[in-house]
Design a protein around this motif. Structure first.
Motif, short mmCIF file in Angstrom:
data_model
loop_
_atom_site.label_atom_id
_atom_site.label_comp_id
_atom_site.label_asym_id
_atom_site.label_seq_id
_atom_site.Cartn_x
_atom_site.Cartn_y
_atom_site.Cartn_z
N VAL A 203 -5.25 6.72 1.76
CA VAL A 203 -5.53 8.14 1.64
C VAL A 203 -5.49 8.77 3.02
O VAL A 203 -5.37 8.08 4.04
CB VAL A 203 -6.91 8.37 0.97
N ASN A 204 -5.60 10.09 3.07
CA ASN A 204 -5.69 10.77 4.36
C ASN A 204 -7.11 10.62 4.92
O ASN A 204 -8.05 10.26 4.20
CB ASN A 204 -5.31 12.24 4.20
N GLY A 205 -7.25 10.89 6.21
CA GLY A 205 -8.52 10.67 6.90
C GLY A 205 -9.63 11.56 6.40
O GLY A 205 -9.40 12.64 5.84
N THR A 206 -10.86 11.12 6.64
CA THR A 206 -12.03 11.86 6.16
C THR A 206 -12.20 13.21 6.84
O THR A 206 -12.98 14.05 6.37
CB THR A 206 -13.31 11.04 6.36
N ASP A 207 -11.51 13.43 7.94
CA ASP A 207 -11.60 14.71 8.64
C ASP A 207 -10.46 15.67 8.26
O ASP A 207 -10.22 16.66 8.95
CB ASP A 207 -11.60 14.49 10.16
N THR A 208 -9.76 15.37 7.16
CA THR A 208 -8.66 16.24 6.71
C THR A 208 -9.02 16.88 5.38
O THR A 208 -9.90 16.39 4.66
CB THR A 208 -7.36 15.43 6.50
N VAL B 125 -16.99 5.08 5.94
CA VAL B 125 -16.96 4.09 4.86
C VAL B 125 -18.04 4.39 3.83
O VAL B 125 -17.80 4.34 2.62
CB VAL B 125 -17.14 2.67 5.43
N GLU B 126 -19.24 4.73 4.29
CA GLU B 126 -20.34 5.00 3.38
C GLU B 126 -20.03 6.19 2.47
O GLU B 126 -20.34 6.17 1.27
CB GLU B 126 -21.61 5.25 4.17
N MET B 127 -19.43 7.24 3.03
CA MET B 127 -19.07 8.40 2.22
C MET B 127 -18.06 8.02 1.15
O MET B 127 -18.16 8.43 -0.01
CB MET B 127 -18.50 9.50 3.12
N THR B 128 -17.09 7.21 1.53
CA THR B 128 -16.07 6.78 0.58
C THR B 128 -16.67 5.91 -0.51
O THR B 128 -16.34 6.04 -1.70
CB THR B 128 -14.95 6.02 1.32
N ASP B 129 -17.56 5.01 -0.13
CA ASP B 129 -18.28 4.17 -1.08
C ASP B 129 -18.98 5.04 -2.12
O ASP B 129 -18.86 4.80 -3.34
CB ASP B 129 -19.28 3.32 -0.28
N LYS B 130 -19.72 6.04 -1.68
CA LYS B 130 -20.49 6.86 -2.61
C LYS B 130 -19.59 7.68 -3.53
O LYS B 130 -19.87 7.81 -4.73
CB LYS B 130 -21.43 7.78 -1.83
N PHE C 140 0.85 -1.19 0.00
CA PHE C 140 0.00 0.00 0.00
C PHE C 140 0.88 1.24 0.00
O PHE C 140 1.84 1.36 0.75
CB PHE C 140 -1.02 -0.01 1.16
N LEU C 141 0.56 2.12 -0.93
CA LEU C 141 1.29 3.36 -1.10
C LEU C 141 0.62 4.40 -0.21
O LEU C 141 -0.57 4.68 -0.33
CB LEU C 141 1.25 3.78 -2.58
N ASP C 142 1.42 4.95 0.71
CA ASP C 142 0.86 5.72 1.82
C ASP C 142 0.89 7.22 1.55
O ASP C 142 1.96 7.79 1.32
CB ASP C 142 1.64 5.39 3.10
N LEU C 143 -0.27 7.84 1.63
CA LEU C 143 -0.38 9.29 1.54
C LEU C 143 -0.65 9.93 2.90
O LEU C 143 -0.73 11.15 2.99
CB LEU C 143 -1.51 9.68 0.57
N GLU C 144 -0.75 9.10 3.94
CA GLU C 144 -1.13 9.64 5.25
C GLU C 144 0.07 9.87 6.15
O GLU C 144 0.91 10.74 5.90
CB GLU C 144 -2.17 8.73 5.92
N ASP C 145 0.23 9.07 7.20
CA ASP C 145 1.22 9.36 8.24
C ASP C 145 2.66 9.37 7.74
O ASP C 145 3.51 10.05 8.31
CB ASP C 145 1.10 8.34 9.38
N TYR D 185 -8.32 14.38 2.07
CA TYR D 185 -9.02 13.13 1.79
C TYR D 185 -9.64 13.11 0.40
O TYR D 185 -9.37 12.21 -0.41
CB TYR D 185 -10.08 12.90 2.86
N TYR D 186 -10.52 14.08 0.11
CA TYR D 186 -11.25 14.01 -1.16
C TYR D 186 -10.33 14.20 -2.34
O TYR D 186 -10.52 13.58 -3.40
CB TYR D 186 -12.39 15.05 -1.18
N ARG D 187 -9.28 14.99 -2.17
CA ARG D 187 -8.33 15.18 -3.26
C ARG D 187 -7.54 13.91 -3.52
O ARG D 187 -7.28 13.54 -4.67
CB ARG D 187 -7.40 16.35 -2.94
N ASP D 188 -7.14 13.22 -2.44
CA ASP D 188 -6.45 11.93 -2.59
C ASP D 188 -7.33 10.95 -3.36
O ASP D 188 -6.89 10.31 -4.32
CB ASP D 188 -6.13 11.33 -1.22
N LEU D 189 -8.56 10.80 -2.89
CA LEU D 189 -9.44 9.79 -3.45
C LEU D 189 -9.74 10.06 -4.92
O LEU D 189 -9.68 9.16 -5.77
CB LEU D 189 -10.74 9.74 -2.63
#
Length: 323
Positions: free
Chosen positions: A83-88, A120-125, A46-51, A91-95
């Protein structure tokens, strides 16, 4: 859900039991490590964009990871991006960047610090929208959810079943230890002062949640990279409690973890022989059989099937030499 019932069935039929004995972390901002990752013998990279990426390097790392996905051929059969967390704000730019520009090369995205099923649901959508816009098969990209604090652990059952894309629950020992106050400074290590293992409850709860949802459970890293004996001990504990694999953060750790999470060829052959004996008994109208001096029934079949499946995923084949 974010896609139709038929698509959900298709997503659920993906090979969720693909081998994840070793899940190797690769810093997304390090070009040399990204290049080296292509040849590693881990089951998953896994290619890490987070920590692993400094705040000022997020944009550059995103571009490097997209380029690596598009240009490199990975030996690992499963390729994931954390990706980075949903509270950052990342996140959406990574995804969007990763899924839109390299989604066809991506098996799953890993979500860190998941605290609710809504993450998870937000990421799914959002993934469903990207798949529709880019022509990717609906549900093709899976989700791995990291449980890293008390809120996440309390919600792990709902998280595990929040989307048909879910493939794994992943334990994050460093953030979890900090969040609940475990006095340890080595990520994945054990503190003094407790007579058993301090993570038995956590491991067991994650495994039960994962199995109820039909997905896998993966242990996090052991940061003392030169302590291979300590790594082996932690991996054996996780394996004994039912987890399917463990992170590695240094190439030297991969062989150790692969070994621990692979049944011996002897154990695999015994499991396959037990399955064959039980099948023969079934054809003869019997619900139990005697195998190698042991009475076996449906419960034995289920246990043997798990060992046999793990061996097959690791590459064992009837009549072949040891993998």
């Amino acid at each position: 859900m974010a896609f139709s019932e038929d698509d959900q069935r298709g997503a659920a039929a993906r090979d969720r039991v693909r081998s994840r004995r070793t899940c190797h972390a690769v810093p997304g901002s390090n070009e040399r490590f990204l290049e080296k990752a292509a040849g590693l013998a881990a089951d998953e990279v896994f290619l890490d964009l987070e920590d692993a990426v400094a705040p000022g390097e997020k944009d550059r790392a995103r571009e490097l990871v997209v380029a690596a996905l598009r240009e490199q051929t990975f030996r690992a059969p499963t390729v994931v991006v954390r990706v980075n967390g949903t509270d950052t704000p990342h996140y959406y730019r990574d995804l969007i960047a990763v899924a839109e520009r390299a989604g066809e090369r991506l098996d799953a995205v890993m979500l860190p610090k998941v605290r609710t099923a809504g993450d998870v649901e937000m990421t799914d959508k959002l993934l469903s929208q990207i798949e529709l816009a880019t022509g990717l098969p609906p549900g093709a990209i899976g989700i791995e959810a990291q449980i890293e604090d008390a809120r996440g652990l309390l919600a792990c059952e709902a998280i595990a079943s929040a989307s048909p894309r879910m493939e794994t629950l992943v334990f994050g020992p460093g953030d979890y230890s900090a969040a609940v106050g475990i006095p340890v400074t080595t990520i994945g290590g054990a503190p003094e002062g407790y007579p058993g293992d301090h993570l038995n409850y956590v491991y067991s709860r994650l495994v039960v949640a994962a199995r109820a949802a039909g997905i896998q459970a993966i242990d996090g890293p052991y940061a003392a990279v030169r302590d291979l004996d300590g790594l082996r001990a932690r991996a054996r504990l996780a394996r004994a409690l039912g987890l399917d694999g463990k992170w590695t953060i240094h190439p030297a750790q991969i062989d150790v973890v692969n070994e621990v999470f692979t049944p011996t060829r002897e154990a695999w052959e015994r499991a396959e022989a037990m399955l064959a004996a039980y099948e023969r008994a079934g054809r003869q109208g019997r619900g139990a059989a005697v195998f190698d001096g042991e009475m076996i029934d449906e419960a034995n079949r289920k246990m043997a099937e798990r060992v046999a499946r793990a061996g097959r995923a690791a590459g064992y084949r009837t009549g072949a030499t040891d993998a």
